[in-house]
Each structure stands twice: as structure tokens, then as C-alpha cells.
Design a protein around this motif. Structure first.
Motif, PDB file in Angstrom:
ATOM      1  N   LEU A  43      54.022  15.686  80.724  1.00 55.70           N
ATOM      2  CA  LEU A  43      53.297  15.194  81.891  1.00 55.70           C
ATOM      3  C   LEU A  43      51.873  15.720  81.858  1.00 55.70           C
ATOM      4  O   LEU A  43      51.647  16.917  81.675  1.00 55.70           O
ATOM      5  CB  LEU A  43      54.009  15.676  83.160  1.00 55.70           C
ATOM      6  N   THR A  75      59.948  18.394  90.448  1.00 58.93           N
ATOM      7  CA  THR A  75      59.166  17.365  89.770  1.00 58.93           C
ATOM      8  C   THR A  75      59.983  16.117  89.459  1.00 58.93           C
ATOM      9  O   THR A  75      59.466  15.010  89.525  1.00 58.93           O
ATOM     10  CB  THR A  75      58.580  17.943  88.464  1.00 58.93           C
ATOM     11  N   PHE A  76      61.272  16.306  89.156  1.00 54.61           N
ATOM     12  CA  PHE A  76      62.138  15.186  88.769  1.00 54.61           C
ATOM     13  C   PHE A  76      63.477  15.271  89.491  1.00 54.61           C
ATOM     14  O   PHE A  76      63.973  16.360  89.761  1.00 54.61           O
ATOM     15  CB  PHE A  76      62.419  15.212  87.258  1.00 54.61           C
ATOM     16  N   VAL A 128      60.737  10.359  89.628  1.00 54.83           N
ATOM     17  CA  VAL A 128      59.575  11.241  89.530  1.00 54.83           C
ATOM     18  C   VAL A 128      59.125  11.584  90.942  1.00 54.83           C
ATOM     19  O   VAL A 128      58.767  10.702  91.725  1.00 54.83           O
ATOM     20  CB  VAL A 128      58.453  10.570  88.705  1.00 54.83           C
TER      21      VAL A 128
END
Length: 167
Positions: A43, A75-76, A128
């Protein structure tokens, strides 16, 4: 292992354009590769998307951004039934503490994540969560590489889910 060599080349920026070079401080880039039980994500986010130029306490905002990006669960969102565990998080904060005279930080923050998944066949998508935390970020361009295909997509706050080809 060929996929990871490709991802390494992509992550090095040979085929993706830096958001800074394009002047888009609200555009991030992400590369994802799935091979066997391994999921790699790279990323790259403009620092200005993480810390607003006019933020009163930029040191606190930088600390918050670091904390969020270094925690893969922030983040995910990965389907629980895929049983993916982060095995490595490798941040590169560059010179995020340095602002230019115009009040902007002209650097990209890069974080590489590696997961091992016990049930990769259940890994059909990755949500995401960047848009939940960083409202200055408007788009993420994603390149996905798996055993059988390569495709691209663009995410935004209304559509932040990456579809993967399950094995």
C-alpha cells in the motif's frame, strides 16, 4: 513464487505511478498478490491523505496514522473463514514528519503486509478500511494478481471491497 517477484517489481513503482508525481494527494495505490496460502499487499498512500495540511497537532495525527496503518485489522477486513493471520507488517514512513513551505508533506507512506491463510479458498474478497480512517483519501487504485489472472480496480468510500479469485 513467480507472483511475488511480479509484486516486488510492481511495489517498487516500476509500473505504478506515484500519487505525488501525478499531483493527486488523495489517490493511493495498492498491489495485492495471492499465491497458495500467502497474501501479500503493498500500500502506498500520500502522507497528505493521512495528515491534513492544516491539522493543529500534526505529531498526534502522524502517530494515529502510524498506529492505524501498522495494525492490519484496522486497515483491512478479511473474511474470518479464510483464517488469515498477519505474519509481517513492514512500514516505510519516509520523511513524514517534514512539511514543505506550502504546508504539505510531499511523500508517500508505503506499508507492506504479508498474511498466511489456512483456508485461502475462502478468501474471496478483502475490504479496505482506509476510507473509514482517512477522509482526505478519495481513491485507491488496486492491482490484483492471483494464480490465474491479473486485474485492476478503483476503490472509493462507497465501494471499498476488493474481489479476489478464490483458489
Amino acid at each position: 513464487m513467480q507472483l511475488f517477484k511480479i509484486l516486488a517489481v510492481l511495489s517498487a513503482g516500476l509500473f505504478t505511478h506515484s500519487a505525488i508525481a501525478c499531483g493527486n494527494h488523495d489517490l493511493a495505490h495498492m498491489d495485492m498478490a495471492l499465491e497458495g496460502q500467502r497474501l501479500d499487499i503493498s500500500l502506498s498512500v500520500p502522507a497528505d491523505s493521512l495528515v491534513h495540511a492544516g491539522h493543529q497537532d500534526s505529531h498526534a495525527a502522524i502517530a494515529t496514522a502510524k498506529s492505524l496503518l501498522e495494525d492490519p485489522s484496522q486497515t483491512f477486513a478479511i473474511p474470518a473463514n479464510a483464517q488469515c493471520q498477519p505474519v509481517r507488517v513492514q512500514p516505510d514512513w519516509n520523511d513524514i514528519d517534514h512539511k514543505h513551505a506550502d504546508g504539505h508533506m510531499h511523500v508517500d507512506v508505503t506499508v507492506r503486509y504479508q498474511f498466511t491463510c489456512d483456508n485461502p479458498e475462502q478468501l474471496t474478497d478483502v475490504s479496505v478500511r482506509l476510507f473509514e480512517h482517512f477522509d482526505a483519501l478519495s481513491k485507491v487504485k488496486v492491482q490484483i494478481i492471483d494464480q490465474d489472472s491479473q486485474h485492476q480496480m478503483e476503490l472509493n468510500s462507497d465501494s471499498a471491497n476488493v474481489a479476489l479469485q478464490a483458489e
